[in-house]
Each structure stands twice: as structure tokens, then as C-alpha cells.
Design an enzyme around this catalytic site. Structure first.
Site, PDB file in Angstrom:
ATOM      1  N   GLY A 205       0.830  -1.208   0.000  1.00  0.00           N
ATOM      2  CA  GLY A 205       0.000   0.000   0.000  1.00  0.00           C
ATOM      3  C   GLY A 205       0.855   1.245   0.000  1.00  0.00           C
ATOM      4  O   GLY A 205       2.064   1.190  -0.264  1.00  0.00           O
ATOM      5  N   ASN A 206       0.247   2.383   0.266  1.00  0.00           N
ATOM      6  CA  ASN A 206       1.008   3.632   0.334  1.00  0.00           C
ATOM      7  C   ASN A 206       0.439   4.495   1.442  1.00  0.00           C
ATOM      8  O   ASN A 206      -0.575   4.152   2.059  1.00  0.00           O
ATOM      9  CB  ASN A 206       1.002   4.354  -1.021  1.00  0.00           C
ATOM     10  CG  ASN A 206      -0.404   4.692  -1.455  1.00  0.00           C
ATOM     11  OD1 ASN A 206      -1.054   5.526  -0.840  1.00  0.00           O
ATOM     12  ND2 ASN A 206      -0.879   4.034  -2.493  1.00  0.00           N
ATOM     13  N   ARG A 207       1.082   5.630   1.694  1.00  0.00           N
ATOM     14  CA  ARG A 207       0.755   6.415   2.883  1.00  0.00           C
ATOM     15  C   ARG A 207      -0.339   7.455   2.669  1.00  0.00           C
ATOM     16  O   ARG A 207      -0.613   8.262   3.554  1.00  0.00           O
ATOM     17  CB  ARG A 207       2.030   7.101   3.406  1.00  0.00           C
ATOM     18  CG  ARG A 207       3.016   6.095   3.998  1.00  0.00           C
ATOM     19  CD  ARG A 207       4.300   6.774   4.430  1.00  0.00           C
ATOM     20  NE  ARG A 207       4.036   7.915   5.269  1.00  0.00           N
ATOM     21  CZ  ARG A 207       4.699   9.071   5.191  1.00  0.00           C
ATOM     22  NH1 ARG A 207       5.652   9.218   4.307  1.00  0.00           N
ATOM     23  NH2 ARG A 207       4.406  10.067   5.992  1.00  0.00           N
ATOM     24  N   SER A 208      -0.987   7.446   1.515  1.00  0.00           N
ATOM     25  CA  SER A 208      -2.021   8.451   1.283  1.00  0.00           C
ATOM     26  C   SER A 208      -3.174   8.283   2.276  1.00  0.00           C
ATOM     27  O   SER A 208      -3.647   7.172   2.514  1.00  0.00           O
ATOM     28  CB  SER A 208      -2.564   8.313  -0.141  1.00  0.00           C
ATOM     29  OG  SER A 208      -3.679   9.158  -0.283  1.00  0.00           O
ATOM     30  N   ALA A 271      -3.945   7.855  -4.685  1.00  0.00           N
ATOM     31  CA  ALA A 271      -2.577   7.372  -4.906  1.00  0.00           C
ATOM     32  C   ALA A 271      -2.715   5.915  -5.340  1.00  0.00           C
ATOM     33  O   ALA A 271      -3.139   5.059  -4.562  1.00  0.00           O
ATOM     34  CB  ALA A 271      -1.768   7.489  -3.624  1.00  0.00           C
TER      35      ALA A 271
END
Ligand code: CTP
Length: 395
Positions: A205-208, A271
Site C-alpha cells: 500500500g502507500n501512505r495516502s 494514490a
């Protein structure tokens, strides 16, 4: 959102400090406009510290900035708490002999007033007629509550509690405006970050956090649009908008392409994971099977923004976001220009991200590029106010 809090001269002014505080903590840009008598109850330093902006009650301060109307023109919401009998009378008659009066008259933002006075003043036919006039004009009146007043008396006239005022004000601001500049427009916004599963319990995943996208959706609702928010791994209260929850890039792609078919404006603020695992394990990946190293093979995901740009109908506007870690502003701009050319969208909102910037913060700073690579807007401040500046360009 840019909120003006007007404070009239009543003892309940001390409770208005909490109103300002709650708006600021929720990420809004707040400007306090006290009347001269409000400052006898709570002083300038308190309003400045709590709102984090300069405060004046003087019509003749900041004349070069045309402040007497500027605050009202740029406000998304005006709240008057406490609204005394005198201030209600002034509002009902459109008087503008101080900064609060001119600010309110120069604004078409939703206006919310929280009356506070002694019971006799509240029940006085003059006050009741003024309040009826304000209600007829669509002004939202919160309270007053029935309870203990400043003296020994008790009855209707007590200002509503700060959280009730904040809640009512935000509801008033998010009720769709039939006259907003996006009235009748269908807007699709993606927000959050996609997740690509590795096995039943893990994902890439990502930090958005989706905050900027959610603020865009709320701002579009306030401006009268019919909004679909495609929320990737986000919990969003669906106040006035349609929320579709998705998780993977494939789910986001399907939802976005379908919703875009009938949209006037599509904003890809999500994102999106550029790669996904080539194989998703049916069972949890185990260390004793993998040993000391685990190599993941990833494959490219489709570029949804590019697909939306290709499928764009005439008259439809497609907007992308670009999050870059590049620190040099010129180099960042060059990356943005290359990206908008590659993606083929109409506008690109460029912002810097890093270990400590961009994600999860209440503030943002962006540059908006047009298809030709020109800078058409720059905005910084709360994510709510940045959302409005972006929509100013798109509307
Ligand atoms: N985007 C998309 N589909 C992808 C990747 C990104 O639709 N597979 C969209 C994002 O929602 C955003 C824009 O494209 O609006 C730019 O995203 P960004 O991650 O900055 O760009 P990338 O395409 O990943 O380019 P690069 O890897 O060069 O940064």
C-alpha cells in the site's frame, strides 16, 4: 474551508473561543472578526493565538487589501457566535458600520448565527421580528438554548454549546447550494490509496490518507455539484455525496471508468499502486517455507488517469494529481510538465511529498498546471482551502 467567525459583545464570547478552536483543529482556515464590544470580553491576543491569523475589528486596518469586503468575498462560511440582540438587529437591517457588518454584507457564503442574550431580550417582539427576517433569508439560526444565564436568571437565551454550533455550521456549509458554480455538474473524485494483496492478510500500500481528495469532494458538494467519491481504503461519512468503497487498483479502475461515463469533471486524487504482485497467494505466506529471503514479482497496473484521458468525452475535464519527492521547485515543475504530457489530462495538481510532508497533514501546498504546462494556480493552506482554490480553476 475558509471560515469567518464573527463575535459580538456578549459574555458568551468566551465560549466562542472553543468554536474557533474546533474549526481550526478540523483543518479549516479561520478568521475572527470581533466587534469592538466583543473585545471587552475576550482580547485580541486570544483570538489571534487560537485562530493563527491576524485579527482586527477596525474597518480602517489593511485598507490596501480592501479587507472590509475581502474577508466576506473569500469566505466559504460565516458564523456569528454569540449573536447579540443588537447584532441580530444590525444583520436584519443590513447595517455595515463595522468590519463584521461589511464582511457579512459582502458575502454570499452560508451564514449561521448563534443568538445569546437574556430571556426578556430574546422574547422581545423586535428581536423575534429580526430573527424571523433572518430565517426568511435562509440564514441558519442555532439555538438559543434554555438554561442558566449569566445572572441568577434562567430561561431561553443561553448560547448553544460550541460543538452544537460547529456541527450546525458545517452542516449548513455542506448543504448543496443551488446557486454554486458547480450546480448541476456531475463530479467524480478518487481519493485514498489502493492496496494490492499479497496473501489473505498482507498487502502493498502507500501512505495516502485521502484527506485532500475528501476535501475536494466536500468543496464540490458545497458548490452545488452531484459528487461521487471513489474511496480507496478510506472511511468517509457520506454527507451529501455518493461514496463507493474500493480497495485494489483494478476495483478503482472499474469504478472510475464507469462513473466517468456520465461525469463533467473527473479528479484522480487517489494514490494508485503502479505495480501489483504477479501472484496472490491463497494461503498466508510462511517463513518456514520461504527461508531467509522472499522475492516478490510485481507486474504493472494499468494507468487509470491515462485511460480516463483517452476516453474523455467532449466538454469533460479530467484532472490528475502528481506527488513528487523532488525538492528543487524547477525540477519538480519539469517532472509535472512531463507527467501531464504523458497522461494527457487537462490539469495536473502538483504537490511535494516526503517522509514528513504531504501525507496526513492538515496543510498542503500545490501548483496547478494546465495541459500546455502553464501554471494556472498556486495554493497553500488548509487542505479544505486548497480544495476550493483548485475548484476555482476547474469551475
Ligand atoms: N495514476 C493512475 N493510475 C496509475 C498510477 C497513477 O491513474 N496506475 C494517477 C494518479 O491518481 C494521479 C496521477 O496518475 O492522478 C499521477 O500519479 P503519480 O503516482 O504521481 O504518477 P505515476 O503515474 O506513478 O508516475 P511516476 O511513477 O513517474 O511518478
Amino acid at each position: 474551508m475558509r471560515i469567518v467567525v464573527g463575535v459580538a459583545g456578549g459574555i458568551a464570547a468566551y465560549k466562542a473561543v472553543q468554536v474557533v478552536r474546533e474549526f481550526v483543529l478540523a483543518g479549516h482556515e479561520v478568521h475572527v472578526v470581533p466587534t469592538a464590544s466583543a473585545l471587552r470580553f475576550v482580547g485580541l491576543p486570544t483570538w489571534e493565538a487560537i485562530s493563527r491569523h491576524d485579527v482586527t475589528d477596525d474597518l480602517f486596518d489593511h485598507v490596501a487589501e480592501v479587507r472590509h469586503v475581502g474577508l466576506g468575498q473569500s469566505a466559504d462560511l460565516i458564523v456569528v457566535a454569540p449573536a447579540t440582540a443588537h447584532t441580530l438587529a444590525k444583520l436584519a437591517h443590513g447595517l455595515s458600520d463595522d468590519l463584521l457588518g461589511t464582511t457579512i454584507l459582502a458575502s454570499d457564503a452560508p451564514l449561521v448565527v448563534a443568538p445569546a442574550m437574556h430571556t426578556e431580550m430574546w422574547r422581545n417582539p423586535a428581536t423575534q421580528a429580526n430573527v424571523a427576517t433572518l430565517r426568511e433569508r435562509g440564514i441558519h439560526v442555532v439555538g438559543p438554548a434554555d438554561g442558566r444565564l449569566t445572572g441568577r436568571d434562567s430561561g431561553p437565551g443561553r448560547m448553544s454549546e460550541p460543538h452544537e454550533i460547529v456541527e450546525a455550521a458545517l452542516a449548513a456549509a455542506s448543504s448543496p447550494s443551488a446557486s454554486g458554480d458547480l450546480a448541476g455538474r456531475r463530479v467524480v473524485i478518487t481519493a485514498g490509496g489502493t492496496r494490492e494483496p499479497l496473501d489473505p492478510v498482507r498487502f502493498i500500500g502507500n501512505r495516502s490518507t485521502g484527506r485532500q481528495g475528501v476535501e475536494l469532494a466536500r468543496a464540490a458538494v458545497r458548490r452545488g455539484a452531484e459528487v461521487t467519491l471513489i474511496a480507496a481504503n478510506l472511511e468517509v461519512a457520506a454527507d451529501g455525496l455518493t461514496v463507493q468503497n474500493v480497495s485494489t487498483t483494478a476495483e478503482l479502475q472499474e469504478a472510475a471508468l464507469l462513473a466517468a461515463e456520465t461525469a463533467d469533471l473527473v479528479i484522480m486524487a487517489a494514490a494508485v499502486a503502479d505495480y501489483r504482485p504477479a501472484v496472490v497467494a491463497d494461503e498466508k505466506i510462511k517463513k518456514d517455507v520461504q527461508g531467509d529471503e522472499l522475492a516478490l514479482r510485481l507486474v504493472r497496473n494499468p494507468d487509470i488517469l491515462h485511460e480516463l484521458s483517452i476516453a474523455r468525452r467532449s466538454g469533460q475535464v479530467v484532472v490528475g494529481f502528481a506527488a513528487e519527492t523532488e525538492t528543487d521547485p524547477d525540477a519538480q515543475l519539469a517532472l509535472g510538465r512531463a507527467k501531464i504530457a504523458r497522461k494527457g489530462c487537462d490539469y495536473l495538481v502538483l504537490n511535494r511529498v516526503g517522509w514528513h510532508e504531504g501525507f496526513a497533514s492538515a496543510e498542503n501546498a500545490v501548483v496547478v498546471l494546465s495541459a500546455s504546462g502553464d501554471i494556472v494556480a498556486e495554493a497553500s493552506g488548509s487542505k479544505a482551502s486548497v480544495a476550493d482554490r483548485i475548484l476555482d480553476v476547474l469551475a
